[in-house]
Design an enzyme around this catalytic site. Structure first.
Site, short mmCIF file in Angstrom:
data_model
loop_
_atom_site.label_atom_id
_atom_site.label_comp_id
_atom_site.label_asym_id
_atom_site.label_seq_id
_atom_site.Cartn_x
_atom_site.Cartn_y
_atom_site.Cartn_z
N ASP A 33 -12.17 21.38 72.75
CA ASP A 33 -11.76 21.93 74.04
C ASP A 33 -10.28 22.27 73.99
O ASP A 33 -9.63 22.12 72.95
CB ASP A 33 -12.09 20.97 75.19
CG ASP A 33 -11.41 19.62 75.01
OD1 ASP A 33 -10.47 19.52 74.19
OD2 ASP A 33 -11.81 18.66 75.69
N ASP A 62 -13.70 24.63 79.44
CA ASP A 62 -12.89 24.91 78.25
C ASP A 62 -13.53 24.33 76.99
O ASP A 62 -12.87 24.14 75.98
CB ASP A 62 -11.48 24.33 78.43
CG ASP A 62 -11.50 22.81 78.54
OD1 ASP A 62 -12.51 22.26 79.03
OD2 ASP A 62 -10.50 22.17 78.15
N HIS A 71 -6.70 30.75 88.12
CA HIS A 71 -7.89 30.90 87.29
C HIS A 71 -7.90 32.19 86.48
O HIS A 71 -8.50 32.26 85.41
CB HIS A 71 -9.14 30.82 88.17
CG HIS A 71 -9.41 29.43 88.69
ND1 HIS A 71 -10.02 28.46 87.92
CD2 HIS A 71 -9.13 28.85 89.89
CE1 HIS A 71 -10.11 27.35 88.63
NE2 HIS A 71 -9.58 27.56 89.83
N ASN A 107 -4.96 26.05 84.81
CA ASN A 107 -5.66 26.58 85.98
C ASN A 107 -4.95 26.22 87.29
O ASN A 107 -4.80 27.06 88.18
CB ASN A 107 -7.10 26.06 86.02
CG ASN A 107 -8.07 26.97 85.29
OD1 ASN A 107 -7.79 28.15 85.09
ND2 ASN A 107 -9.20 26.43 84.89
#
Length: 208
Positions: free
Chosen positions: A149, A192, A162, A157
């Site tokens: 990730d 992610d 976003h 974010n």
């Protein structure tokens, strides 16, 4: 379908009615050599003319046309000689190339993550299981699955929005494509989280 020669021929309606020698008017439209390797077994099964549960044998196969393959649909019925020996198969061919390619396109679109274009979770798992089964049959051990990730992605974010986060995900997906090979499975599991199945890695060092 001529069982001994392994070819499919067609005879036009007018030729059937007016030709004194039908065989001279036959046109070879499919040779087994022109059928896609993955579809030959389906074609041969269909051309056996053996019905299951009273249904007419049916197959959808790819046939070479120039440098590409074209999808056709085939439904068949076995024809026998007087002594009961199967001699040929009577069938109906339909060109389904556009319809089949559209079905494949829609199926592929449904299997992709809408943002990155990588495989989504369900499609990745399905394809990975098929690859694992193939490797098991070959008794090969050249598959590796990587999960990873993006560190501090929530911070990105929360602080930049976003839209910026989506840009980071797209950059990550492109970076994965650049360092993997054709035949590897690339997926986004959500958020992610990304995953890769390498199909022919050489060593642990190669993975890193």
């Amino acid at each position: 379908y001529n069982i001994e020669e392994g070819i499919v021929t067609t005879i036009g309606k007018e030729e059937k009615e007016h030709s004194p020698d039908i065989k001279k008017q036959e046109k070879i439209i499919i040779s087994l050599e022109d059928v896609h390797p993955n579809d030959k077994a389906k074609l041969l099964t269909c051309c056996s003319g053996i019905a299951e549960d009273g249904k007419i044998p049916h197959a959808e196969v790819r046939v070479r046309q120039g440098d590409t393959y074209r999808w056709i649909s085939l439904a068949t019925k076995m024809l026998y000689a007087a002594d009961g020996t199967p001699v040929s198969v009577l069938g109906r061919l339909s060109d389904i190339d556009e319809k089949k390619k559209e079905e494949i396109r829609l199926r592929e679109e449904a299997s992709k993550d809408s943002l990155t274009g990588l495989l989504n979770r369900a499609a990745f798992r399905e394809k990975a299981e098929l690859l694992l089964e193939e490797e098991e049959k070959k008794q090969s051990h050249h598959l590796a699955v990587l999960f990873f990730d993006i560190d501090s992605f929530k911070f990105v974010n929360d602080n930049y929005g976003h839209l910026y986060g989506d840009t980071v995900l797209l950059m990550m997906a492109e970076a994965i494509r650049e360092v993997t090979s054709e035949g590897d499975l690339l997926g986004r599991f959500g958020g992610d989280e990304f995953t890769v199945m390498l199909h022919d890695y050489k060593s642990v060092e190669h993975l890193t």
